[in-house]
Design a protein around this motif. Structure first.
Motif, PDB file in Angstrom:
ATOM      1  N   TYR A 112     100.177 -67.578  43.263  1.00 12.70           N
ATOM      2  CA  TYR A 112     100.520 -66.958  42.233  1.00 12.70           C
ATOM      3  C   TYR A 112     101.402 -67.994  41.293  1.00 12.70           C
ATOM      4  CZ  TYR A 112     101.812 -63.665  38.570  1.00 12.70           C
ATOM      5  OH  TYR A 112     102.275 -63.046  37.249  1.00 12.70           O
ATOM      6  N   LEU A 113     102.327 -68.741  41.979  1.00 13.25           N
ATOM      7  CA  LEU A 113     103.055 -69.790  41.582  1.00 13.25           C
ATOM      8  C   LEU A 113     102.192 -70.994  41.070  1.00 13.25           C
ATOM      9  CD1 LEU A 113     105.906 -70.848  41.128  1.00 13.25           C
ATOM     10  CD2 LEU A 113     105.900 -71.666  43.499  1.00 13.25           C
ATOM     11  N   ILE A 114     101.221 -71.485  42.006  1.00 12.22           N
ATOM     12  CA  ILE A 114     100.489 -72.611  41.659  1.00 12.22           C
ATOM     13  C   ILE A 114      99.754 -72.236  40.126  1.00 12.22           C
ATOM     14  CG2 ILE A 114      98.364 -73.739  42.371  1.00 12.22           C
ATOM     15  CD1 ILE A 114      99.216 -73.605  45.121  1.00 12.22           C
ATOM     16  N   SER A 115      99.305 -71.034  40.010  1.00 13.18           N
ATOM     17  CA  SER A 115      98.531 -70.459  38.955  1.00 13.18           C
ATOM     18  C   SER A 115      99.643 -70.766  37.828  1.00 13.18           C
ATOM     19  CB  SER A 115      98.038 -69.157  39.047  1.00 13.18           C
ATOM     20  OG  SER A 115      99.253 -68.088  38.920  1.00 13.18           O
ATOM     21  N   THR A 116     100.849 -70.362  37.832  1.00  9.90           N
ATOM     22  CA  THR A 116     101.770 -70.476  36.512  1.00  9.90           C
ATOM     23  C   THR A 116     102.016 -72.069  36.279  1.00  9.90           C
ATOM     24  OG1 THR A 116     103.812 -70.949  38.021  1.00  9.90           O
ATOM     25  CG2 THR A 116     103.010 -68.614  37.419  1.00  9.90           C
ATOM     26  N   VAL A 117     101.741 -72.938  37.146  1.00 12.00           N
ATOM     27  CA  VAL A 117     101.787 -74.323  36.807  1.00 12.00           C
ATOM     28  C   VAL A 117     100.198 -74.988  36.483  1.00 12.00           C
ATOM     29  CG1 VAL A 117     102.322 -76.804  37.955  1.00 12.00           C
ATOM     30  CG2 VAL A 117     103.673 -74.745  38.452  1.00 12.00           C
ATOM     31  N   SER A 118      99.204 -74.672  37.019  1.00 12.38           N
ATOM     32  CA  SER A 118      98.068 -75.201  36.613  1.00 12.38           C
ATOM     33  C   SER A 118      97.303 -74.853  35.388  1.00 12.38           C
ATOM     34  CB  SER A 118      97.016 -74.659  37.848  1.00 12.38           C
ATOM     35  OG  SER A 118      97.471 -75.388  39.040  1.00 12.38           O
ATOM     36  N   ARG A 119      96.911 -75.641  34.646  1.00 14.06           N
ATOM     37  CA  ARG A 119      96.152 -75.073  33.480  1.00 14.06           C
ATOM     38  C   ARG A 119      94.799 -74.737  33.447  1.00 14.06           C
ATOM     39  NH1 ARG A 119      99.570 -72.933  30.842  1.00 14.06           N
ATOM     40  NH2 ARG A 119      98.539 -73.007  28.730  1.00 14.06           N
ATOM     41  N   THR A 120      94.054 -75.460  34.651  1.00 10.67           N
ATOM     42  CA  THR A 120      92.686 -75.156  34.874  1.00 10.67           C
ATOM     43  C   THR A 120      92.582 -74.803  36.230  1.00 10.67           C
ATOM     44  OG1 THR A 120      92.388 -77.597  35.399  1.00 10.67           O
ATOM     45  CG2 THR A 120      92.009 -76.970  33.052  1.00 10.67           C
ATOM     46  N   GLN A 121      91.294 -74.292  36.625  1.00 11.81           N
ATOM     47  CA  GLN A 121      90.959 -73.993  38.054  1.00 11.81           C
ATOM     48  C   GLN A 121      90.867 -75.166  38.920  1.00 11.81           C
ATOM     49  OE1 GLN A 121      87.932 -70.749  38.620  1.00 11.81           O
ATOM     50  NE2 GLN A 121      87.448 -71.142  36.320  1.00 11.81           N
ATOM     51  N   MET A 122      90.236 -76.588  38.108  1.00 10.65           N
ATOM     52  CA  MET A 122      90.390 -77.805  39.029  1.00 10.65           C
ATOM     53  C   MET A 122      91.656 -78.079  39.517  1.00 10.65           C
ATOM     54  SD  MET A 122      88.632 -80.076  40.394  1.00 10.65           S
ATOM     55  CE  MET A 122      87.025 -79.975  39.716  1.00 10.65           C
ATOM     56  N   GLN A 123      92.717 -78.071  38.566  1.00 14.07           N
ATOM     57  CA  GLN A 123      94.090 -78.433  38.861  1.00 14.07           C
ATOM     58  C   GLN A 123      94.713 -77.447  40.064  1.00 14.07           C
ATOM     59  OE1 GLN A 123      96.659 -78.235  35.559  1.00 14.07           O
ATOM     60  NE2 GLN A 123      95.757 -80.282  34.711  1.00 14.07           N
ATOM     61  N   ALA A 124      94.372 -75.915  39.807  1.00 14.45           N
ATOM     62  CA  ALA A 124      94.672 -75.043  40.982  1.00 14.45           C
ATOM     63  C   ALA A 124      94.059 -75.373  42.265  1.00 14.45           C
ATOM     64  CB  ALA A 124      94.353 -73.706  40.565  1.00 14.45           C
ATOM     65  N   MET A 125      92.998 -75.763  42.292  1.00 14.01           N
ATOM     66  CA  MET A 125      92.257 -76.276  43.705  1.00 14.01           C
ATOM     67  C   MET A 125      92.809 -77.416  44.153  1.00 14.01           C
ATOM     68  SD  MET A 125      88.171 -77.066  44.563  1.00 14.01           S
ATOM     69  CE  MET A 125      87.749 -75.359  44.204  1.00 14.01           C
ATOM     70  N   GLN A 126      93.341 -78.341  43.358  1.00 12.40           N
ATOM     71  CA  GLN A 126      93.859 -79.704  43.783  1.00 12.40           C
ATOM     72  C   GLN A 126      95.068 -79.371  43.985  1.00 12.40           C
ATOM     73  OE1 GLN A 126      93.521 -81.819  39.985  1.00 12.40           O
ATOM     74  NE2 GLN A 126      91.597 -82.810  40.445  1.00 12.40           N
ATOM     75  N   MET A 127      96.040 -78.666  43.530  1.00 13.08           N
ATOM     76  CA  MET A 127      97.319 -78.381  44.213  1.00 13.08           C
ATOM     77  C   MET A 127      97.061 -77.735  45.492  1.00 13.08           C
ATOM     78  SD  MET A 127      99.488 -77.527  40.763  1.00 13.08           S
ATOM     79  CE  MET A 127     100.938 -77.610  41.664  1.00 13.08           C
ATOM     80  N   THR A 128      96.482 -76.509  45.687  1.00 14.74           N
ATOM     81  CA  THR A 128      96.025 -75.813  46.816  1.00 14.74           C
ATOM     82  C   THR A 128      95.709 -77.068  48.056  1.00 14.74           C
ATOM     83  OG1 THR A 128      95.392 -73.940  45.781  1.00 14.74           O
ATOM     84  CG2 THR A 128      94.684 -74.282  47.965  1.00 14.74           C
ATOM     85  N   PHE A 129      95.040 -78.010  47.789  1.00 18.01           N
ATOM     86  CA  PHE A 129      94.564 -78.789  48.903  1.00 18.01           C
ATOM     87  C   PHE A 129      95.670 -79.736  49.129  1.00 18.01           C
ATOM     88  CE2 PHE A 129      90.272 -77.444  48.555  1.00 18.01           C
ATOM     89  CZ  PHE A 129      89.760 -77.466  49.832  1.00 18.01           C
ATOM     90  N   PHE A 130      96.435 -80.042  48.110  1.00 21.50           N
ATOM     91  CA  PHE A 130      97.542 -81.053  48.311  1.00 21.50           C
ATOM     92  C   PHE A 130      98.527 -80.231  49.162  1.00 21.50           C
ATOM     93  CE2 PHE A 130     101.322 -83.365  46.995  1.00 21.50           C
ATOM     94  CZ  PHE A 130     101.042 -84.663  47.109  1.00 21.50           C
ATOM     95  N   PHE A 131      98.841 -79.015  49.234  1.00 21.25           N
ATOM     96  CA  PHE A 131      99.736 -78.293  49.834  1.00 21.25           C
ATOM     97  C   PHE A 131      99.065 -78.075  51.332  1.00 21.25           C
ATOM     98  CE2 PHE A 131     100.692 -74.121  51.834  1.00 21.25           C
ATOM     99  CZ  PHE A 131     102.156 -74.155  51.888  1.00 21.25           C
ATOM    100  N   PHE A 132      97.710 -77.749  51.328  1.00 23.58           N
ATOM    101  CA  PHE A 132      96.998 -77.527  52.486  1.00 23.58           C
ATOM    102  C   PHE A 132      96.960 -78.594  53.661  1.00 23.58           C
ATOM    103  CE2 PHE A 132      93.008 -77.146  55.096  1.00 23.58           C
ATOM    104  CZ  PHE A 132      93.152 -75.905  55.528  1.00 23.58           C
ATOM    105  N   LEU A 133      96.669 -79.884  53.147  1.00 19.85           N
ATOM    106  CA  LEU A 133      96.646 -81.119  53.859  1.00 19.85           C
ATOM    107  C   LEU A 133      97.599 -81.260  54.964  1.00 19.85           C
ATOM    108  CD1 LEU A 133      94.606 -83.200  54.871  1.00 19.85           C
ATOM    109  CD2 LEU A 133      95.651 -84.523  52.998  1.00 19.85           C
ATOM    110  N   PRO A 134      98.724 -81.535  54.187  1.00 16.54           N
ATOM    111  CA  PRO A 134      99.835 -81.740  55.180  1.00 16.54           C
ATOM    112  C   PRO A 134     100.367 -80.819  56.215  1.00 16.54           C
ATOM    113  CG  PRO A 134     100.826 -81.496  52.938  1.00 16.54           C
ATOM    114  CD  PRO A 134      99.391 -81.465  52.818  1.00 16.54           C
ATOM    115  N   SER A 135     100.422 -79.542  55.708  1.00 16.85           N
ATOM    116  CA  SER A 135     100.671 -78.246  56.567  1.00 16.85           C
ATOM    117  C   SER A 135      99.612 -78.309  57.440  1.00 16.85           C
ATOM    118  CB  SER A 135     100.764 -77.001  55.789  1.00 16.85           C
ATOM    119  OG  SER A 135      99.186 -76.605  55.248  1.00 16.85           O
TER     120      SER A 135
END
Length: 379
Positions: free
Chosen positions: A283-306
């Protein structure tokens, strides 16, 4: 004819247009640079498949010179770091159950007398084998290192000293996973990995899709508080997460025969807190992202290091301290400790209180940040 097919002027204009678009989409441009750099740093500096300086506890009622010599020799191998050199048997048991130490070295009180008499001295090494990769390297050095330490320390003649050292019995007890089966470590961790990827991505993209399609305007015009809107959005995904948990747990038992020695209720409570933190993060990522592509990119940016530094793919203890500190900020790190502790070790509430508290703190911080980021309008 050539100018109809390819015009350098038109091509230059299109390239300039794409450059402007990339400059405006700063998040995507940042991901293009950030992800490769992140991979280089993590794989180059943080990942280590042969962990050293593993925490250990020593249970030795009588710490004579032979015991001290052997412990010093173990530390010099760089595999062992005795953080509890004067632990009792009960304290050592609690520490290995909570994952605070990887080894418990027990030296009997008559060890020194047996060495001096040449009467087959024995020591016990208990290893946390819930992650087989962590214990294998350290265990392989035990017998020879301990024998060499006695050979140097004993005051007997060379032949008698060698005979005493050769009679040394190092009993290794691999706890929680005696056979060293990799699936026992990987499959419980997969529960956290699957939940993290699907919950964060599904939540963030679903909410961002509403903004793209314009349906968010109708939602914002409703007489509902930000908390009510957030709960209305995340509760359905909690149900989806519950279905995924059931599928993974049943498959883990039916297909891989993963042992389950702990409390199911405690595990499900930990899963609930973990999934709640993930959907709020989406939900927090969706408040920052303007497009679905940005949401996916931010998800993977969080997912990879974790994924890399949480202890799922590579031994957590094998990473440098700065990477271990960085791994503490990801909920997956704490969830892995919880799920492996409950399923493989039979850990109780007191044993997993620390990872549960970390997950609850993560959930609270994310909830506060999400409510602060919430906008009543689309501006």
């Amino acid at each position: 004819m050539i100018t109809r097919v390819l015009s350098l002027a038109r091509l230059g204009t299109l390239i300039a247009k794409e450059g402007i678009q990339m400059r405006r989409d700063r998040l995507t441009f940042g991901m293009m640079l950030g992800v490769p750099l992140l991979q280089l740093v993590l794989f180059g500096f943080a990942i280590n498949t042969d962990p050293k300086e593993l925490p250990a506890a020593l249970v030795a009622p009588t710490q004579d010179r032979y015991t001290r010599a052997m412990i010093t020799a173990l530390e010099l191998t760089d595999y062992y770091r005795f953080i509890a050199p004067n632990a009792s048997a009960a304290e050592a048991e609690r520490m290995i159950a909570r994952g605070e130490v990887s080894f418990v070295v027990t030296v009997p009180s008559d060890f020194g007398r047996r060495v001096e008499r040449g009467d087959a001295p024995t020591i016990l090494i208990e290893a946390d084998a819930s992650d087989p990769a962590v214990a294998s390297g350290a265990i392989s050095t035990l017998s020879q290192v301990a024998a060499d330490a006695l050979l140097r320390e004993t005051g007997q003649e060379a032949e008698a000293a060698a005979r005493t050292a050769s009679q040394l019995q190092v009993v290794v007890h691999r706890r929680y996973n005696p056979e060293g089966i990799t699936q026992y470590n990987i499959v419980p961790g997969l529960l956290g990995v699957i939940l993290q990827l699907t919950m964060v991505m599904m939540t963030s993209m679903a909410l961002t899709r509403e903004t793209e399609r314009g349906t968010m305007e109708n939602l914002l015009s409703m007489p509902a508080t930000p908390l009510e809107i957030m709960l209305g959005k995340i509760v359905p995904y909690l149900v989806v997460g519950a279905v995924q948990v059931a599928v993974v747990l049943i498959a883990a038992r039916a297909m891989f025969s993963i042992p389950f020695v702990g409390d199911l209720g405690l595990l499900l409570f930990g899963v609930f807190v973990f999934v709640l933190s993930l959907v709020i993060l989406g939900y927090l990522i969706s408040t920052v992202s303007r497009t679905q592509m940005q949401a996916m990119q931010m998800t993977f940016f969080f997912f990879l290091p974790s994924l890399l530094i949480s202890g799922f793919m590579f031994p957590y203890r094998g990473m440098p301290l700065w990477a271990q500190y960085l791994g503490e900020i990801f909920p997956l790190t704490h969830f892995l400790r919880l799920v492996r502790g409950v399923m493989l070790k039979g850990a109780g509430l007191a044993d997993v209180a620390a990872p549960l508290a970390a997950l609850a703190l993560f959930t609270g911080v994310l909830t506060l940040a999400t409510l602060v980021r919430f906008r009543r309008t689309l501006d």
